[in-house]
Design a protein around this motif. Structure first.
Motif, mmCIF file in Angstrom:
data_model
loop_
_atom_site.group_PDB
_atom_site.id
_atom_site.type_symbol
_atom_site.label_atom_id
_atom_site.label_comp_id
_atom_site.label_asym_id
_atom_site.label_seq_id
_atom_site.Cartn_x
_atom_site.Cartn_y
_atom_site.Cartn_z
ATOM 1 N N UNK A 61 0.769 -1.240 0.000
ATOM 2 C CA UNK A 61 0.000 0.000 0.000
ATOM 3 C C UNK A 61 0.796 1.283 0.000
ATOM 4 N N UNK A 62 2.109 1.199 -0.073
ATOM 5 C CA UNK A 62 2.935 2.407 -0.098
ATOM 6 C C UNK A 62 3.123 2.876 -1.537
ATOM 7 N N UNK A 63 3.220 4.186 -1.725
ATOM 8 C CA UNK A 63 3.573 4.755 -3.018
ATOM 9 C C UNK A 63 5.085 4.899 -3.016
ATOM 10 N N UNK A 64 5.750 4.411 -4.058
ATOM 11 C CA UNK A 64 7.208 4.351 -4.066
ATOM 12 C C UNK A 64 7.775 5.146 -5.242
ATOM 13 N N UNK A 65 8.775 5.969 -4.940
ATOM 14 C CA UNK A 65 9.556 6.662 -5.954
ATOM 15 C C UNK A 65 10.989 6.162 -5.813
ATOM 16 N N UNK A 66 11.707 6.053 -6.928
ATOM 17 C CA UNK A 66 13.066 5.520 -6.909
ATOM 18 C C UNK A 66 14.059 6.567 -7.409
ATOM 19 N N UNK A 67 15.178 6.682 -6.692
ATOM 20 C CA UNK A 67 16.320 7.498 -7.123
ATOM 21 C C UNK A 67 17.469 6.523 -7.346
ATOM 22 N N UNK A 68 18.206 6.686 -8.443
ATOM 23 C CA UNK A 68 19.227 5.716 -8.838
ATOM 24 C C UNK A 68 20.568 5.837 -8.133
ATOM 25 N N UNK A 69 20.771 6.904 -7.357
ATOM 26 C CA UNK A 69 22.026 7.066 -6.609
ATOM 27 C C UNK A 69 21.831 8.117 -5.522
ATOM 28 N N UNK A 70 22.869 8.311 -4.719
ATOM 29 C CA UNK A 70 22.774 9.239 -3.606
ATOM 30 C C UNK A 70 22.509 10.671 -4.022
ATOM 31 N N UNK A 71 23.185 11.123 -5.072
ATOM 32 C CA UNK A 71 22.989 12.497 -5.538
ATOM 33 C C UNK A 71 21.545 12.716 -5.995
ATOM 34 N N UNK A 72 20.997 11.757 -6.730
ATOM 35 C CA UNK A 72 19.599 11.851 -7.171
ATOM 36 C C UNK A 72 18.650 11.798 -5.980
ATOM 37 N N UNK A 73 19.031 11.059 -4.952
ATOM 38 C CA UNK A 73 18.223 10.996 -3.736
ATOM 39 C C UNK A 73 18.139 12.344 -3.042
ATOM 40 N N UNK A 74 19.278 13.025 -2.928
ATOM 41 C CA UNK A 74 19.305 14.356 -2.307
ATOM 42 C C UNK A 74 18.426 15.317 -3.095
ATOM 43 N N UNK A 75 18.546 15.287 -4.418
ATOM 44 C CA UNK A 75 17.738 16.171 -5.268
ATOM 45 C C UNK A 75 16.247 15.886 -5.069
ATOM 46 N N UNK A 76 15.873 14.618 -5.059
ATOM 47 C CA UNK A 76 14.461 14.248 -4.882
ATOM 48 C C UNK A 76 13.933 14.732 -3.539
ATOM 49 N N UNK A 77 14.727 14.590 -2.496
ATOM 50 C CA UNK A 77 14.309 15.034 -1.159
ATOM 51 C C UNK A 77 14.187 16.553 -1.122
ATOM 52 N N UNK A 78 15.158 17.263 -1.693
ATOM 53 C CA UNK A 78 15.133 18.724 -1.679
ATOM 54 C C UNK A 78 13.997 19.292 -2.514
ATOM 55 N N UNK A 79 13.702 18.665 -3.646
ATOM 56 C CA UNK A 79 12.643 19.157 -4.523
ATOM 57 C C UNK A 79 11.257 18.855 -3.977
ATOM 58 N N UNK A 80 11.148 17.827 -3.178
ATOM 59 C CA UNK A 80 9.853 17.412 -2.638
ATOM 60 C C UNK A 80 9.948 17.379 -1.126
ATOM 61 N N UNK A 81 10.302 18.508 -0.537
ATOM 62 C CA UNK A 81 10.678 18.587 0.862
ATOM 63 C C UNK A 81 9.817 17.769 1.812
ATOM 64 N N UNK A 82 8.522 17.923 1.800
ATOM 65 C CA UNK A 82 7.674 17.176 2.722
ATOM 66 C C UNK A 82 6.837 16.125 2.013
ATOM 67 N N UNK A 83 7.268 15.717 0.829
ATOM 68 C CA UNK A 83 6.475 14.767 0.053
ATOM 69 C C UNK A 83 6.677 13.327 0.488
ATOM 70 N N UNK A 84 7.788 13.013 1.142
ATOM 71 C CA UNK A 84 8.074 11.629 1.512
ATOM 72 C C UNK A 84 7.865 11.415 3.006
ATOM 73 N N UNK A 85 7.337 10.255 3.323
ATOM 74 C CA UNK A 85 7.160 9.872 4.721
ATOM 75 C C UNK A 85 8.396 9.144 5.238
#
Length: 180
Positions: free
Chosen positions: A72-96
């Motif tokens: 039941x979780x919605x999942x987004x994938x980042x392919x490396x650490x740098x992409x992970x940081x970008x995803x977190x910064x761009x979607x600040x409160x979007x991830x649980x």
């Protein structure tokens, strides 16, 4: 299994560090749980829980996404650490929660955690983003220590078992601060 001090004891879930307890008064599970303990859909304020998986192995990405999506979780994938940081910064409160591999080419999981925690501190964040590291069983003590020192919420040792993964994810999202 590693306890909070990083001592081996069997299993896959290492530990969960103390994190501020989230307000879970609005936490409900849609579809309930059956004898398997699987929630049909986990929601907070009627929103599906979103998990960012930061993993450089496409096969492991598929496995993790499958385990989480089927629960039941919605999942987004980042392919490396740098992409992970970008995803977190761009979607600040979007991830649980962020599920992140400890060792990756380029930016390691603990480096991502340190960067995210520094940004949270600088911004005076009211909510701390739970981050769970996936570590190699052969080097889990060393990786565990680096990840926890960088601000990870918990570590899971490979091979990842579905039940341990889902239990850890749920507890970290709910703000649980207990060791397994």
């Amino acid at each position: 299994l590693l306890n909070k001090a990083g001592v081996e004891g069997g299993g896959t879930l290492a530990s969960v560090a103390h994190i501020p307890t989230a307000d879970t008064s609005a936490l409900v599970t849609r579809g309930g749980t059956g004898s398997t303990g699987r929630a049909a859909e986990v929601v907070l304020h009627d929103q599906v829980k979103r998990v960012l998986v930061v993993e450089d192995d496409p096969g492991q990405q598929r496995v993790l996404k499958s385990f989480l999506s089927k629960d039941g979780f919605e999942v987004e994938v980042a392919n490396d650490g740098a992409a992970g940081v970008v995803a977190i910064q761009q979607s600040l409160n979007a991830f649980h929660l962020v599920l992140i591999k400890g060792v990756m080419a380029g930016k390691a999981g603990w480096e991502v955690a340190a960067e995210v925690r520094a940004a949270e501190t600088a911004a005076g964040a009211l909510r701390i983003l739970p981050m769970v590291a996936i570590v190699n069983a052969a080097t889990s003590t060393e990786e565990h220590e680096k990840c926890m020192a960088a601000g990870m919420t918990a570590t899971l040792a490979k091979p990842i078992k579905k039940d341990a993964l889902l239990e850890c994810v749920r507890h970290c999202i709910d703000g649980a601060a207990t060791a397994f």
